[in-house]
Design an enzyme around this catalytic site. Structure first.
Site, short mmCIF file in Angstrom:
data_model
loop_
_atom_site.label_atom_id
_atom_site.label_comp_id
_atom_site.label_asym_id
_atom_site.label_seq_id
_atom_site.Cartn_x
_atom_site.Cartn_y
_atom_site.Cartn_z
N ASP A 17 0.86 -1.19 0.00
CA ASP A 17 0.00 0.00 0.00
C ASP A 17 0.90 1.25 0.00
OD1 ASP A 17 -1.90 1.94 0.38
OD2 ASP A 17 -2.77 1.06 2.20
N ASP A 76 3.54 11.33 2.22
CA ASP A 76 3.42 12.01 3.52
C ASP A 76 4.49 11.52 4.50
OD1 ASP A 76 1.23 13.32 2.47
OD2 ASP A 76 -0.19 11.83 3.23
P1 ATP Z 1 1.07 8.85 -2.22
O1 ATP Z 1 0.32 9.91 -3.00
O2 ATP Z 1 0.69 7.45 -2.62
O3 ATP Z 1 1.06 9.10 -0.77
P2 ATP Z 1 3.28 9.99 -3.56
O4 ATP Z 1 2.89 9.71 -4.99
O5 ATP Z 1 3.10 11.35 -3.03
O6 ATP Z 1 2.62 8.93 -2.60
P3 ATP Z 1 5.73 8.65 -4.17
O7 ATP Z 1 6.58 9.45 -5.07
O8 ATP Z 1 4.96 7.52 -4.78
O9 ATP Z 1 4.80 9.64 -3.36
O10 ATP Z 1 6.59 8.03 -3.00
C1 ATP Z 1 7.23 8.84 -2.02
C2 ATP Z 1 8.48 8.14 -1.57
O11 ATP Z 1 8.13 6.84 -1.06
C3 ATP Z 1 9.48 7.87 -2.68
O12 ATP Z 1 10.34 8.98 -2.87
C4 ATP Z 1 10.21 6.66 -2.13
O13 ATP Z 1 11.19 7.08 -1.23
C5 ATP Z 1 9.13 5.90 -1.36
N1 ATP Z 1 8.52 4.84 -2.19
C6 ATP Z 1 7.34 4.87 -2.83
N2 ATP Z 1 7.12 3.71 -3.51
C7 ATP Z 1 8.19 2.93 -3.26
C8 ATP Z 1 8.60 1.61 -3.66
N3 ATP Z 1 7.84 0.87 -4.46
N4 ATP Z 1 9.79 1.14 -3.21
C9 ATP Z 1 10.57 1.89 -2.40
N5 ATP Z 1 10.26 3.12 -2.00
C10 ATP Z 1 9.10 3.65 -2.41
O1 RIB Z 2 -1.60 11.32 1.00
C1 RIB Z 2 -2.53 10.39 1.48
C2 RIB Z 2 -3.72 11.09 2.04
O2 RIB Z 2 -4.38 11.78 1.00
C3 RIB Z 2 -4.75 10.18 2.65
O3 RIB Z 2 -4.55 9.95 4.01
C4 RIB Z 2 -6.06 10.89 2.35
O4 RIB Z 2 -6.69 11.36 3.49
C5 RIB Z 2 -5.71 12.02 1.39
O5 RIB Z 2 -5.75 13.22 2.02
#
Ligand code: ATP
Ligand code: RIB
Length: 307
Positions: free
Chosen positions: A255, A261
């Site tokens: 997940d 965050d």
């Molecule tokens: P979300 O919106 O799902 O909270 P995001 O898209 O803002 O996440 P991502 O760029 O997907 O952020 O991920 C943030 C950080 O999490 C990445 O810079 C990395 O360090 C870590 N990360 C995410 N996915 C992976 C993975 N598959 N393996 C290792 N590290 C990961």
């Molecule tokens: O970045 C993840 C968050 O985006 C979730 O916790 C949801 O509440 C949305 O705000």
């Protein structure tokens, strides 16, 4: 007297309703999911709890509804050690909610109805002035009204991080200019720069260049399993750095909700604790924390505590 706050988060708090499903539904489709869980979410509170679990003294300025979700949330933040003096439950308003679908592959999509979060305003910046004066790092996002975020960034004198999420096509330029560090993921960076997509480190570096051109001071773009790239207005494209994320086997990625965050919270914590440190080292430490969070279900539920 209480020790001063280190990381101040001005932003959202939302209750997450998470459905785990074999794959994400197509438009118009109904799917049988595997399981369901509720969680404490919202980018602001997530980032605050992530920093608190790393060991920083944190405070949150946020709005909840005067409903059972709001009461539960407040108790949860207190249990996490967050200063909640400026977290207010508003009569007649509902606590923000997020409907989240997470596929077996760890992908997600999210709808948020922010409710009481919409009432966060510039007045809340004035009310929390003492926290703004004492904190070392301020963190803001875009799930609460932009004028309030702008007022918070204008008030703060330390290192400010703006996580410009969720993506906004026309993010006001003043926000880029006000934040010390502007941090987005690849989707948000693509939307803001007008690039069709960002899938590689090279494309991300080009997006950093464009965001700097748009007025940002220091830019970090997170790239999921590829880690992150960073660069600032004093550098040229060739100087921008790529920080890889620790490798996580695909079957262990359950997940990714909230990975961004966990990254921001850990980044804020590291900057607050080691202000003289190199940003690339803080980013590397944040990647470690975020890569741990993708290996457990839930948003805050997946954030690690400092060993
Ligand atoms: P979300 O919106 O799902 O909270 P995001 O898209 O803002 O996440 P991502 O760029 O997907 O952020 O991920 C943030 C950080 O999490 C990445 O810079 C990395 O360090 C870590 N990360 C995410 N996915 C992976 C993975 N598959 N393996 C290792 N590290 C990961
Ligand atoms: O970045 C993840 C968050 O985006 C979730 O916790 C949801 O509440 C949305 O705000």
């Amino acid at each position: 007297m209480a020790e001063p706050i280190e990381v101040l988060v001005f932003g959202s708090a939302i209750i997450d309703f998470i459905c785990y499903t074999p794959r994400l539904p197509k438009p118009g489709e109904t799917l049988h999911g595997n399981s369901f869980q509720t969680g404490f979410g919202g980018k602001g509170a997530n980032q605050c709890v992530a920093a608190a679990r790393q060991g920083s003294r944190t405070a949150l300025v946020a709005k909840l509804g005067a409903d059972s979700f709001g009461g539960d949330y407040l108790r949860h933040l207190i249990a996490e050690g967050v200063n909640v003096v400026h977290v207010q439950q508003l009569e007649g308003q509902t606590t923000g909610v997020a409907q989240i679908a997470v596929s077996d592959g760890g992908e997600n999509n999210i709808i948020i109805v922010v409710g009481a979060n919409n009432s966060l305003s510039a007045t809340d910046v004035s009310k929390a002035k003492s926290l703004f004066d004492e904190a070392k790092v301020l963190v803001c996002q875009l799930e609460t009204p932009v004028p309030a975020t702008e007022a918070a960034l204008k008030e703060f004198r330390g290192v400010s991080i703006l996580n410009a999420a969720p993506a906004m096509e026309n993010t006001p330029q003043v926000l880029l200019q006000l934040a010390s560090i502007f941090c987005v993921n690849e989707t948000e960076a693509a939307l803001m720069t007008g690039m069709p997509s960002i899938h590689s480190v090279e494309e991300a570096k080009e997006a950093v260049r464009k965001l700097v051109e748009m007025g940002a001071n220091t830019v970090i773009i997170t790239l999921g399993k590829l880690g992150a790239v960073l660069g600032d207005s004093k550098q040229c494209l060739g100087d921008y750095q790529h920080v890889p994320a620790p490798k996580v086997a695909p079957e262990k990625v359950v997940d990714t909700t909230g990975a961004g965050d966990a990254f921001i919270g850990a980044l804020a914590h590291n900057i607050a604790q080691h202000p003289q440190g190199e940003l690339a080292e803080h980013v590397a430490a944040a990647c470690v924390v975020a890569s741990q969070s993708v290996q457990l279900p839930g948003t805050q539920a997946s954030f690690p505590r400092r060993a």
